[in-house]
Design an enzyme around this catalytic site. Structure first.
Site, PDB file in Angstrom:
ATOM      1  N   THR A 399      38.129  52.338  -8.207  1.00  0.00           N
ATOM      2  CA  THR A 399      37.796  53.590  -8.908  1.00  0.00           C
ATOM      3  C   THR A 399      38.879  53.794  -9.963  1.00  0.00           C
ATOM      4  OG1 THR A 399      36.722  54.585  -6.993  1.00  0.00           O
ATOM      5  CG2 THR A 399      37.578  56.134  -8.602  1.00  0.00           C
ATOM      6  N   ASP A 441      28.659  54.338   0.049  1.00  0.00           N
ATOM      7  CA  ASP A 441      29.271  55.642   0.332  1.00  0.00           C
ATOM      8  C   ASP A 441      28.352  56.539   1.164  1.00  0.00           C
ATOM      9  OD1 ASP A 441      31.785  55.266  -0.626  1.00  0.00           O
ATOM     10  OD2 ASP A 441      31.458  56.217  -2.559  1.00  0.00           O
TER      11      ASP A 441
END
Ligand code: GLY
Length: 587
Positions: A399, A441
């Site tokens: 990320t 996720d």
């Protein structure tokens, strides 16, 4: 001495109250008063690490080429959103492991004129054909890797729609202008850095499965090495199309066709309808107060904002300066607080468009007080007494985050991602675009951990058109209604605790962004029941923590913050030293 509640007692209390539609009442009649912030003077003589200083505008990103592009846009008269969008496209080229067009994320935009902060949600959405058990075998067990390294791992990307939306709504420059530097960078190429080469080498297996990916990131059968030139002509062409046709090129045009064809070849689920139906959402940020500052952060489908505020609420009655920076007492208090927040995360957090997230209850000072009452300084509460679970030991830190402040005081904080390094590792056909693996996720099976060891509940089960729960926490701290701190970090599950410690270091310990970023971090996420620490804690402190019952794990560095602080109209910024490629620049 403090009373030890079982975690489930507190959870049930909140859950029942919410189900009954009532607001959560305090377990204690009185919420303790906050301890005032220390009167720290910004004194350069005491600093060991020094921030970058500027007066007109600043950008902090994880890649120097992207920072240069963002600053150039500011210097040409663009505002913070223009620069943020230019950086968003530039990082897709210059930081291909996390920057992206084929992923999604969140943008916090503070508009100086209205004083408002908007939370822009461009998180990926599950395709319409996604289903709750799509990652399970016939016995109901999770199939290893299916939610990570297959075409089923890919959520409908949101980045291009998010960037276009932000630019149209708050920017001042045309898309062609802000995207042009990224096109040139992709077309002409740039030299692969050590850290990019290390990331490519570490991800060789997942990248090497796909010819389209190898064609870009491999040479002679091996991933590119430091010093090689990385040219991305297909990506340049895709961005030229976006510059010309806008986000429609990606969601309805040629790029959509390329993504759908890629899915068709490998049993993926994303259709043209899924792409055409992708929606960016403007959300009300989650807000809290801490020692007189206002904390404004990302609401669900991120868990980050809620839990940063929940933890700050629990900390507010304590004087951390008296307890001491990274002392065993402070670490105990904060780690116990982290455990309670992450336990709540597993139970209550998910896409707010699909299930009710008890945001008000979780961020209320009274609820924080009730949870904090279960903490003892003398003895840690084992996580298994809080709620059970079986985490897997996967480690990943991907990320990316960047922060921008312009000369007028507008501020933007963006965290966006492909999920793991290079996402699924799949480049969609000839588009040059890496696709995310954000579907991981979701809770593939409630109670079974994802790649970050995070457990989720029904609220985060897979459903068509739903957004997976995130930890990304782009955050603004306001003082007197104006941005005082603009921050965020990558780091999966560690994002939330990294942002928390950045705020504590800045407010409680009066540190500048360089000092705040350079201080060793610790992390507890409830499960696994381990206190993870970076190097730099004294053996004496670690011995005391061990005595209290912590299982201490010394592991790689956590988080890579990109922070800008505004004090008396001067900008102080710093790119986390944990990433050597990050650069903060201003003018
Ligand atoms: N993919 C990591 C996160 O959104 O938290």
């Amino acid at each position: 001495m403090s009373i030890q509640f079982k975690r489930s007692t507190v959870v049930t209390f909140l859950g029942l109250a919410l189900l009954a539609g009532v607001s959560v009442a305090p377990l204690q009649a009185k919420t303790p008063a906050p301890v005032a912030p220390p009167q720290v003077q910004y004194d350069y003589d005491m600093d060991i690490f020094h921030p970058v200083i500027a007066h007109n505008g600043m950008v902090a990103t994880e890649q120097h080429l992207a920072s240069a592009i963002g600053l150039d846009i500011l210097k040409k008269g663009g505002n913070a959103v223009d620069a943020a969008v230019a950086i968003g496209f530039a990082l897709a080229v210059a930081l291909p492991n996390a920057g992206n067009l084929g992923g999604g994320g969140f943008m916090m935009v503070h508009d100086k004129d209205s004083g408002q902060t908007i939370a822009l949600d461009f998180r990926e959405m599950a395709p319409a054909k996604a289903s709750r058990d799509m990652y399970l075998d016939e016995k109901g067990d999770v199939v290893a890797g299916r939610s990570l390294y297959t075409h089923l791992a890919v959520g409908v990307p949101g980045t291009v729609a998010g960037m276009e939306h932000a630019l149209k709504k708050w920017g001042s420059m045309p898309l062609e202008q802000v995207i042009q530097p990224a096109i040139e960078l992709a077309e002409n190429g740039y030299i692969v850095s050590n850290s990019l080469a290390e990331n490519l080498a570490a991800t060789k297996e997942s990248l090497g499965k796909w010819d389209t990916t190898k064609a870009i990131f491999f040479r002679d059968g091996e991933p590119l090495k430091a010093g090689d030139l990385l040219v991305q002509k297909d990506l340049a062409e895709s961005m030229r199309l976006i510059a010309k046709e806008g986000a429609d090129a990606f969601y309805k045009g040629k790029i959509a066709d390329q993504i759908v064809a890629e899915m068709g070849k490998h049993d993926g689920l994303i259709t043209k309808e899924d792409l055409a139906n992708y929606k960016v959402v403007e959300r009300e940020p989650v807000k809290g107060t801490y020692r007189g500052y206002e904390v404004v952060s990302m609401p669900p489908p991120s868990s980050g904002g809620i839990h940063v505020i929940q933890m700050l609420n629990m900390l507010e009655p304590h004087d951390l300066n008296v307890l001491g920076l990274n002392s065993s007492k402070t670490v105990t208090l904060v780690a116990e607080i982290m455990k309670r927040a992450y336990a709540d995360r597993s139970e209550y957090l998910g896409d707010p468009d699909f299930s009710q997230v008890p945001q008000k209850g979780l961020t209320s000072k009274a609820y924080a007080n009730s949870l904090a009452n279960t903490i003892s300084f003398d003895k840690v509460t084992p996580s298994k007494e809080i709620l059970p679970g079986k985490p897997q030991p996967y480690e990943s830190d991907q990320t990316t985050h960047y922060s921008v402040v312009d000369k007028d005081g507008n501020a933007v904080a963006v965290t966006y991602t492909l999920n793991l390094n290079f996402g699924s590792g799949i480049v969609a056909g000839e588009s040059g675009i890496l696709l995310n693996n954000e579907m991981d996720d979701f809770s593939a099976k409630p109670g079974v951990p994802n790649a970050f060891g995070l457990i989720g509940g029904d609220a985060n089960a897979v459903e068509p058109a739903k957004r997976p729960l995130s930890s990304m926490t782009p955050t603004l701290v306001l003082k007197d209604g104006k941005p005082w701190l603009v921050t965020g970090s990558p780091g999966g599950a560690r994002i939330i605790t990294t942002v928390l410690q950045t705020i504590l270091n800045s407010i409680d310990f009066g540190m500048n962004p360089a000092e705040a970023a350079s201080t060793p971090r610790f992390h507890h996420q409830w499960l696994p029941d381990e206190l993870r620490v970076e190097k730099g804690f004294s053996p004496d402190t670690l011995a005391l923590l061990k005595e209290k019952g912590y299982d201490i794990a010394l592991k790689p560095a956590m988080g890579r913050t990109q922070t800008i602080q505004v004090r008396d109209n001067v900008l102080y910024g710093y790119s986390d030293p944990r990433n050597p490629d990050g650069v903060t620049i201003g003018y």
